[in-house]
Design a protein around this motif. Structure first.
Motif, PDB file in Angstrom:
ATOM      1  N   SER A 164      27.981  42.558  49.203  1.00 45.18           N
ATOM      2  CA  SER A 164      28.467  41.356  48.519  1.00 45.18           C
ATOM      3  C   SER A 164      28.195  41.438  47.026  1.00 45.18           C
ATOM      4  O   SER A 164      29.040  41.056  46.202  1.00 45.18           O
ATOM      5  CB  SER A 164      27.800  40.109  49.107  1.00 45.18           C
ATOM      6  OG  SER A 164      28.114  39.960  50.469  1.00 45.18           O
ATOM      7  N   TYR A 165      27.018  41.956  46.672  1.00 43.71           N
ATOM      8  CA  TYR A 165      26.658  42.079  45.255  1.00 43.71           C
ATOM      9  C   TYR A 165      27.602  43.047  44.534  1.00 43.71           C
ATOM     10  O   TYR A 165      28.106  42.752  43.442  1.00 43.71           O
ATOM     11  CB  TYR A 165      25.212  42.550  45.133  1.00 43.71           C
ATOM     12  CG  TYR A 165      24.762  42.777  43.703  1.00 43.71           C
ATOM     13  CD1 TYR A 165      24.625  41.712  42.821  1.00 43.71           C
ATOM     14  CD2 TYR A 165      24.487  44.068  43.241  1.00 43.71           C
ATOM     15  CE1 TYR A 165      24.220  41.916  41.512  1.00 43.71           C
ATOM     16  CE2 TYR A 165      24.081  44.283  41.933  1.00 43.71           C
ATOM     17  CZ  TYR A 165      23.953  43.209  41.067  1.00 43.71           C
ATOM     18  OH  TYR A 165      23.564  43.412  39.777  1.00 43.71           O
ATOM     19  N   ILE A 166      27.869  44.200  45.163  1.00 45.10           N
ATOM     20  CA  ILE A 166      28.771  45.182  44.544  1.00 45.10           C
ATOM     21  C   ILE A 166      30.197  44.642  44.486  1.00 45.10           C
ATOM     22  O   ILE A 166      30.913  44.834  43.498  1.00 45.10           O
ATOM     23  CB  ILE A 166      28.728  46.516  45.326  1.00 45.10           C
ATOM     24  CG1 ILE A 166      27.343  47.152  45.215  1.00 45.10           C
ATOM     25  CG2 ILE A 166      29.783  47.482  44.812  1.00 45.10           C
ATOM     26  CD1 ILE A 166      27.151  48.365  46.098  1.00 45.10           C
ATOM     27  N   HIS A 167      30.606  43.928  45.552  1.00 48.23           N
ATOM     28  CA  HIS A 167      31.955  43.355  45.586  1.00 48.23           C
ATOM     29  C   HIS A 167      32.132  42.314  44.484  1.00 48.23           C
ATOM     30  O   HIS A 167      33.206  42.206  43.882  1.00 48.23           O
ATOM     31  CB  HIS A 167      32.215  42.737  46.958  1.00 48.23           C
ATOM     32  CG  HIS A 167      33.660  42.465  47.249  1.00 48.23           C
ATOM     33  ND1 HIS A 167      34.634  42.378  46.274  1.00 48.23           N
ATOM     34  CD2 HIS A 167      34.316  42.240  48.426  1.00 48.23           C
ATOM     35  CE1 HIS A 167      35.808  42.127  46.832  1.00 48.23           C
ATOM     36  NE2 HIS A 167      35.634  42.036  48.137  1.00 48.23           N
ATOM     37  N   ALA A 168      31.075  41.547  44.228  1.00 49.77           N
ATOM     38  CA  ALA A 168      31.157  40.533  43.170  1.00 49.77           C
ATOM     39  C   ALA A 168      31.426  41.166  41.810  1.00 49.77           C
ATOM     40  O   ALA A 168      32.016  40.538  40.928  1.00 49.77           O
ATOM     41  CB  ALA A 168      29.859  39.720  43.126  1.00 49.77           C
ATOM     42  N   GLN A 169      31.005  42.423  41.647  1.00 46.30           N
ATOM     43  CA  GLN A 169      31.257  43.144  40.397  1.00 46.30           C
ATOM     44  C   GLN A 169      32.607  43.876  40.418  1.00 46.30           C
ATOM     45  O   GLN A 169      33.087  44.316  39.381  1.00 46.30           O
ATOM     46  CB  GLN A 169      30.141  44.164  40.156  1.00 46.30           C
ATOM     47  CG  GLN A 169      28.776  43.538  39.958  1.00 46.30           C
ATOM     48  CD  GLN A 169      27.698  44.578  39.766  1.00 46.30           C
ATOM     49  OE1 GLN A 169      27.750  45.671  40.338  1.00 46.30           O
ATOM     50  NE2 GLN A 169      26.705  44.254  38.954  1.00 46.30           N
ATOM     51  N   ASN A 170      33.177  44.015  41.622  1.00 46.70           N
ATOM     52  CA  ASN A 170      34.462  44.709  41.781  1.00 46.70           C
ATOM     53  C   ASN A 170      35.390  43.814  42.599  1.00 46.70           C
ATOM     54  O   ASN A 170      35.628  44.046  43.789  1.00 46.70           O
ATOM     55  CB  ASN A 170      34.260  46.053  42.484  1.00 46.70           C
ATOM     56  CG  ASN A 170      33.496  47.057  41.644  1.00 46.70           C
ATOM     57  OD1 ASN A 170      34.066  47.846  40.897  1.00 46.70           O
ATOM     58  ND2 ASN A 170      32.172  47.024  41.771  1.00 46.70           N
ATOM     59  N   ARG A 171      35.885  42.775  41.952  1.00 42.60           N
ATOM     60  CA  ARG A 171      36.668  41.742  42.646  1.00 42.60           C
ATOM     61  C   ARG A 171      37.953  42.296  43.243  1.00 42.60           C
ATOM     62  O   ARG A 171      38.509  41.703  44.163  1.00 42.60           O
ATOM     63  CB  ARG A 171      37.008  40.608  41.681  1.00 42.60           C
ATOM     64  CG  ARG A 171      35.783  39.894  41.124  1.00 42.60           C
ATOM     65  CD  ARG A 171      35.291  38.840  42.075  1.00 42.60           C
ATOM     66  NE  ARG A 171      34.058  38.202  41.598  1.00 42.60           N
ATOM     67  CZ  ARG A 171      33.506  37.146  42.167  1.00 42.60           C
ATOM     68  NH1 ARG A 171      34.057  36.624  43.255  1.00 42.60           N
ATOM     69  NH2 ARG A 171      32.392  36.630  41.700  1.00 42.60           N
ATOM     70  N   ARG A 172      38.413  43.392  42.722  1.00 38.51           N
ATOM     71  CA  ARG A 172      39.644  43.981  43.253  1.00 38.51           C
ATOM     72  C   ARG A 172      39.472  44.408  44.710  1.00 38.51           C
ATOM     73  O   ARG A 172      40.405  44.347  45.492  1.00 38.51           O
ATOM     74  CB  ARG A 172      40.032  45.177  42.388  1.00 38.51           C
ATOM     75  CG  ARG A 172      41.234  45.928  42.913  1.00 38.51           C
ATOM     76  CD  ARG A 172      41.707  46.963  41.946  1.00 38.51           C
ATOM     77  NE  ARG A 172      42.709  47.810  42.556  1.00 38.51           N
ATOM     78  CZ  ARG A 172      43.516  48.602  41.890  1.00 38.51           C
ATOM     79  NH1 ARG A 172      43.422  48.654  40.582  1.00 38.51           N
ATOM     80  NH2 ARG A 172      44.404  49.344  42.504  1.00 38.51           N
ATOM     81  N   GLY A 173      38.261  44.837  45.066  1.00 43.66           N
ATOM     82  CA  GLY A 173      37.983  45.196  46.452  1.00 43.66           C
ATOM     83  C   GLY A 173      37.284  46.530  46.575  1.00 43.66           C
ATOM     84  O   GLY A 173      37.209  47.319  45.622  1.00 43.66           O
TER      85      GLY A 173
END
Length: 456
Positions: A164-173
């Motif tokens: 979730s933390y990494i996804h929050a920095q990479n909103r594209r997916g």
């Protein structure tokens, strides 16, 4: 259904598809543009990569490249993204991992370069953060330096909190690539008894994800998660997928299985892969990777909405009605769950196929046309067959040795009386056989008419 019009593109795809059929491939490779079909065929001819595994890996790679940049709209308020959960099933040595690595190589290269860039930026950030306020002012840097963000597409063994933390920095997916996908679901709830499986059920449906991180001042809030999953699994551990609540909560129904019926050990040959093959695949994927994304004032990605043409919508509706008719007569809740989830997947396939054709310059990407729907139907029917085969494999592996012997000895079409006789030869009493037959009708057997059954 409507009769398919004859086009030059269709003739090429049909010819390529026929060529694939002679190799024992089941995956409908003709869903792809001819450029991608050629790549799949070349790596099969030169590297002996099984076509089904390569095709499914490429399909997932394209989906991962699309990410949250494009959504397909089925109706007002109903949109789907390209999230796929894919499992490449085969015995040891079936050459499952290499095709997956080939398909994901453009992302590996991108992530590697981004990691190098991140290392440089982070070193600069640490240097600036160690300065005094006056030193920063004299050096002309920000008063409050911002920690750099590492851009990436791939993740592997990771907890939902970290993801979730990494996804929050990479909103594209992101794309979860697990070489042994069994490690993915076996690790569910390893750190708590609650939510990891539910996390993935929510991700599949692109429901908002909220993660409260330890020692953090604020929660991670992802409005629309995008995390496709792909990995390999051996046939003999498929039964592990059905353990716990996974068979009852619909989790297993969300997995697209790729399991060729014919699995021959790859033979080495002296054919060299064309020099431009890998670069051609990288070039296609770079077009996806470098897609422009718009963001709002809160940093949320603003996806492009892809609609369906009137003709495409009518054809998709017709398929859904036929699928619903099949559901109405199914006696198996397991198959019912699979057929229902495929109604979601076919919409996602329409998006992925339309975008793959756009990548190769065959069409636009603002609207799904009828050709993409036709191809999505082919792909959905393929996954319907493989899901049924996997369920039968799981069902059979849970049988006693006596029950397995009876199933193996039963002819494809048999009467109750014939079944009783064969079961008796294996020491199974008539009443036990009838109970076994009744319990597994819809899974292992299909009732043709009164007193007559067929092995599924």
């Amino acid at each position: 259904m409507e009769e398919k019009s004859i086009t030059p593109e269709g003739i090429i795809n049909q010819a390529m598809g026929m060529n694939m059929a002679f190799t024992g491939a089941e995956f409908p490779v003709e869903i792809f543009p001819s450029k991608i079909q050629r790549i799949i065929h070349e790596v099969y001819e030169c590297q002996s990569y099984p076509i089904d595994y390569t095709a499914a890996s490429i399909l997932t790679a394209i989906a991962a490249g699309i990410g949250n940049t494009h959504l397909i709209q089925m109706k007002q308020g109903w949109v789907e993204s390209a999230i796929l959960f894919v499992a490449l099933v085969g015995r040891p040595g079936a050459n499952k991992s290499h095709p997956l690595s080939f398909a994901m190589k453009p992302f590996i290269n991108f992530d590697y370069q981004q990691n190098l860039e991140f290392g440089k930026l982070y070193a600069k950030y640490e240097q600036e953060i160690s300065m005094s306020k006056k030193e920063r002012l004299d050096a002309g840097v920000q008063e409050f330096p911002q920690e750099p963000i590492r851009k990436r597409f791939l993740v592997s063994d990771i907890t939902p909190e970290g993801l979730s933390y990494i996804h929050a920095q990479n909103r594209r997916g992101l794309c979860l690539w697990s070489d042994e996908i069994s490690a993915w679901f076996k690790n569910f709830n390893r750190y708590n008894n609650g939510s990891e499986e539910q996390f993935w059920l929510s991700v599949f449906s692109a429901k908002p994800v909220i993660s409260d991180r330890k020692n953090a001042k604020s929660s991670v809030f992802i409005t629309r998660p995008f995390i496709p999953v792909i990995g390999t699994i051996q046939k003999n551990i498929l039964n592990d997928l059905a353990k716990g609540d996974r068979s009852s909560n619909g989790f297993i129904d969300r997995i697209l299985f790729v399991m060729p019926q014919i699995q021959r050990k790859a033979r080495w040959n002296d054919k060299d892969t064309p020099d431009n093959l890998e670069s051609e695949w990288h070039s296609l994927m770079s077009r996806l990777i470098n897609l422009d994304c718009s963001f709002d004032e809160n940093g949320e990605i603003q996806p492009s909405i892809v609609t369906l043409s009137d003709e495409a919508y009518r054809l998709l509706l017709e398929w859904q009605h036929q699928n619903a008719d099949q559901c109405d007569i199914l006696s198996s809740d397991t198959l019912m769950g699979i057929y229902c989830k495929l109604e979601v997947y076919i919409i996602r396939f329409c998006l992925v196929i339309q975008m793959s054709r756009w990548l190769c310059g065959e069409c636009g990407k603002d609207q799904v046309d009828v050709e993409s729907v036709r191809r999505a139907i082919l792909l959905t029917e393929y996954f319907k067959q493989t899901a049924t085969r996997v369920q039968n494999q799981i069902n059979e592996s849970s049988l006693s040795s006596q029950q397995q012997s009876v199933v193996r000895l039963l002819p494809e079409l048999f009467t109750t009386a014939e079944g009783i006789e064969i079961a008796a030869e294996q020491g199974m009493k008539e009443r036990a056989f009838k109970e076994f037959l009744s319990k597994n009708t819809g899974n292992l057997f299909r009732k043709e008419k009164h007193g007559e059954y067929r092995k599924v």
